[in-house]
Scaffold this motif. Sequence first.
Motif, PDB file in Angstrom:
ATOM      1  N   UNK A   1      10.434  53.052  11.481  1.00  0.00           N
ATOM      2  CA  UNK A   1      10.722  51.641  11.733  1.00  0.00           C
ATOM      3  C   UNK A   1      10.893  51.322  13.212  1.00  0.00           C
ATOM      4  N   UNK A   2      10.762  52.318  14.080  1.00  0.00           N
ATOM      5  CA  UNK A   2      11.061  52.130  15.501  1.00  0.00           C
ATOM      6  C   UNK A   2       9.912  52.626  16.372  1.00  0.00           C
ATOM      7  N   UNK A   3       9.890  52.120  17.600  1.00  0.00           N
ATOM      8  CA  UNK A   3       8.895  52.562  18.577  1.00  0.00           C
ATOM      9  C   UNK A   3       9.413  53.709  19.428  1.00  0.00           C
ATOM     10  N   UNK A   4      10.715  53.682  19.757  1.00  0.00           N
ATOM     11  CA  UNK A   4      11.287  54.679  20.664  1.00  0.00           C
ATOM     12  C   UNK A   4      12.620  55.171  20.113  1.00  0.00           C
TER      13      UNK A   4
ATOM     14  N   UNK B   1       2.759  58.984  17.164  1.00  0.00           N
ATOM     15  CA  UNK B   1       2.699  57.823  18.046  1.00  0.00           C
ATOM     16  C   UNK B   1       4.014  57.304  18.559  1.00  0.00           C
ATOM     17  N   UNK B   2       5.141  57.887  18.155  1.00  0.00           N
ATOM     18  CA  UNK B   2       6.442  57.415  18.607  1.00  0.00           C
ATOM     19  C   UNK B   2       6.786  57.888  20.007  1.00  0.00           C
ATOM     20  N   UNK B   3       7.815  57.268  20.586  1.00  0.00           N
ATOM     21  CA  UNK B   3       8.302  57.650  21.905  1.00  0.00           C
ATOM     22  C   UNK B   3       9.668  58.304  21.794  1.00  0.00           C
ATOM     23  N   UNK B   4       9.884  59.401  22.521  1.00  0.00           N
ATOM     24  CA  UNK B   4      11.159  60.116  22.512  1.00  0.00           C
ATOM     25  C   UNK B   4      11.707  60.185  23.929  1.00  0.00           C
ATOM     26  N   UNK B   5      12.924  59.657  24.126  1.00  0.00           N
ATOM     27  CA  UNK B   5      13.605  59.744  25.420  1.00  0.00           C
ATOM     28  C   UNK B   5      14.678  60.817  25.286  1.00  0.00           C
ATOM     29  N   UNK B   6      14.466  61.958  25.945  1.00  0.00           N
ATOM     30  CA  UNK B   6      15.381  63.088  25.899  1.00  0.00           C
ATOM     31  C   UNK B   6      16.259  63.087  27.146  1.00  0.00           C
TER      32      UNK B   6
ATOM     33  N   UNK C   1      14.293  52.163  32.747  1.00  0.00           N
ATOM     34  CA  UNK C   1      13.613  51.025  32.129  1.00  0.00           C
ATOM     35  C   UNK C   1      12.097  51.207  32.130  1.00  0.00           C
ATOM     36  N   UNK C   2      11.534  51.641  33.246  1.00  0.00           N
ATOM     37  CA  UNK C   2      10.091  51.897  33.277  1.00  0.00           C
ATOM     38  C   UNK C   2       9.701  52.952  32.251  1.00  0.00           C
ATOM     39  N   UNK C   3      10.519  54.011  32.160  1.00  0.00           N
ATOM     40  CA  UNK C   3      10.226  55.067  31.192  1.00  0.00           C
ATOM     41  C   UNK C   3      10.326  54.540  29.765  1.00  0.00           C
ATOM     42  N   UNK C   4      11.302  53.673  29.507  1.00  0.00           N
ATOM     43  CA  UNK C   4      11.452  53.096  28.168  1.00  0.00           C
ATOM     44  C   UNK C   4      10.214  52.302  27.776  1.00  0.00           C
ATOM     45  N   UNK C   5       9.732  51.475  28.691  1.00  0.00           N
ATOM     46  CA  UNK C   5       8.560  50.647  28.397  1.00  0.00           C
ATOM     47  C   UNK C   5       7.308  51.504  28.250  1.00  0.00           C
ATOM     48  N   UNK C   6       7.224  52.579  29.050  1.00  0.00           N
ATOM     49  CA  UNK C   6       6.086  53.493  28.919  1.00  0.00           C
ATOM     50  C   UNK C   6       6.107  54.186  27.561  1.00  0.00           C
ATOM     51  N   UNK C   7       7.278  54.630  27.138  1.00  0.00           N
ATOM     52  CA  UNK C   7       7.397  55.279  25.835  1.00  0.00           C
ATOM     53  C   UNK C   7       7.012  54.328  24.703  1.00  0.00           C
ATOM     54  N   UNK C   8       7.351  53.047  24.871  1.00  0.00           N
ATOM     55  CA  UNK C   8       7.032  52.040  23.854  1.00  0.00           C
ATOM     56  C   UNK C   8       5.606  51.523  23.974  1.00  0.00           C
ATOM     57  N   UNK C   9       4.870  52.061  24.953  1.00  0.00           N
ATOM     58  CA  UNK C   9       3.479  51.664  25.203  1.00  0.00           C
ATOM     59  C   UNK C   9       3.381  50.188  25.562  1.00  0.00           C
ATOM     60  N   UNK C  10       4.398  49.736  26.322  1.00  0.00           N
ATOM     61  CA  UNK C  10       4.393  48.373  26.837  1.00  0.00           C
ATOM     62  C   UNK C  10       3.887  48.318  28.270  1.00  0.00           C
ATOM     63  N   UNK C  11       3.693  49.484  28.884  1.00  0.00           N
ATOM     64  CA  UNK C  11       3.079  49.552  30.213  1.00  0.00           C
ATOM     65  C   UNK C  11       2.471  50.932  30.401  1.00  0.00           C
TER      66      UNK C  11
END
Length: 481
Positions: free
Chosen positions: A290-293, A318-323, A471-481
């Motif tokens: 249900x989530x992108x990241x 296809x998901x994003x993981x911030x470790x 923030x940049x990393x978050x958007x990259x993980x979510x494929x927003x940039x």
Amino acid sequence: MKQVIRYLAAPLLGAALLAACARQEASPALPAASALSQNASAPGFPEGFETGTKTAYTSGSVTLGSGSWTLNDALIGNTTADAKTGSQSARVRNSGTLSMNFDLSGGAGVVTVAHARYGTDASGTWELWASANSGSSYAKVGSTITTSSTALSTASFTVNLAGTVRLQVRKTDGTTNRLNFDNITVESYGGTGTGGGGTPTIGKKFLFDASHGELAGNADWALDVDAGVVPRYPTPAASGITASTPETYWTAALSSWGVALVKLGNSVENLPSGTAITYGNTSNPQDLANYSVFVVDEPNNLFTASEKTAILTFVKNGGGLFMISDHTQSDRDNDGYDSPAIWNDLMTNNSVQNNPFGYSIALTNISETTSNVLASSANVILHGSQGNVTQLKFSNGATITKASGSQATPLIWQGSSAQGLSNIMCATSTFGTGRVCCITDSSPADDGTGSPGNTVYPGWTEISSHAPLHMNASLWLAKQQ
């Protein structure tokens, strides 16, 4: 009087609603299953009824965080008898309705509604209806829901309508028994939405883990902590956040991060203690599908075998993981495992793939401010929409070691180090169709606010590069940039 279409086969909505369904728990679509933006949060949502005031049941319009709504035989309640996540929720009686007065031009995919009985009132029933012609007519989505508990539970509806859509919640039992509704979420379904007049945007859903000892010891690695408890939805509701909202709107060490994501049109949730990490489990409303990241800041408990499979499969699909890790010997709950050991266990002791990200966490403990940053103007994490990254400060952190020839990309190294395979402080990687970012100190994300008695530090603002990096990393993980 508006004519109501009562059959899913009605020409207005056509076959798009024939497959609509509803049940008490979310039914996630796997990230790779659809080309449409089914995990993109519609602007202004979730709607938590925190910003409006309506004290009478008489029909009337009220401006909420998502836009203007008409509440008929309904009001906004804030008493102790009202079931709510924050300080307010909608309360509906008789055959009352909650109706959007605006269209979501980005369509509607999965819609969830939290619901409960009011006070000592008896059970009641209700339905979700959708309109594709600005409210001229509606069609029922899914099945009728029976509300029997005084504790909020979540009903999920698969609307899957592209184009302009508005929604209506209808109480259907006709009795004086009152029901509470809160935390209405809407996922866009292709296109863009304006949230009742806001700037068009497509948001994503971010899940912050609080289920693996992130509050152990002196830590507060969550979006919001209320009296020592981490709620799924931070309070007050995210729908009340505006461009000028301070990070103190929520209280926990990661509140700045969460508020900043919401300001960009995204939605955020905590994964509370005791909640399972799953992927593809339709009975779990917080299933990773249900989530992108998925953001995990300094876990203090090992992931189970099934949780490791869920996390890695989520990324692979296809998901994003911030470790985020901390330094070696940082076991805050004395269970024998600290975050470097826990992350290494995920990557080397799983049933999906050994070393899937191409790096490991070195058992080190460093403190320094470095400007040894990869020189790449094209890298969107270092030079993205949220600003440029020129420095990184660690206050007792570990380092990363890249496996030779792996897909991992180091971004920042210790100041005296060559830009090689070791002494790395921040790196990214890919696995399958998903993305991973790793920072090996929790201090840079710490915004200096936490639960009473906890000593936290303002790492988020201490170095001007820290917020842009996360923030940049978050958007990259979510494929927003």
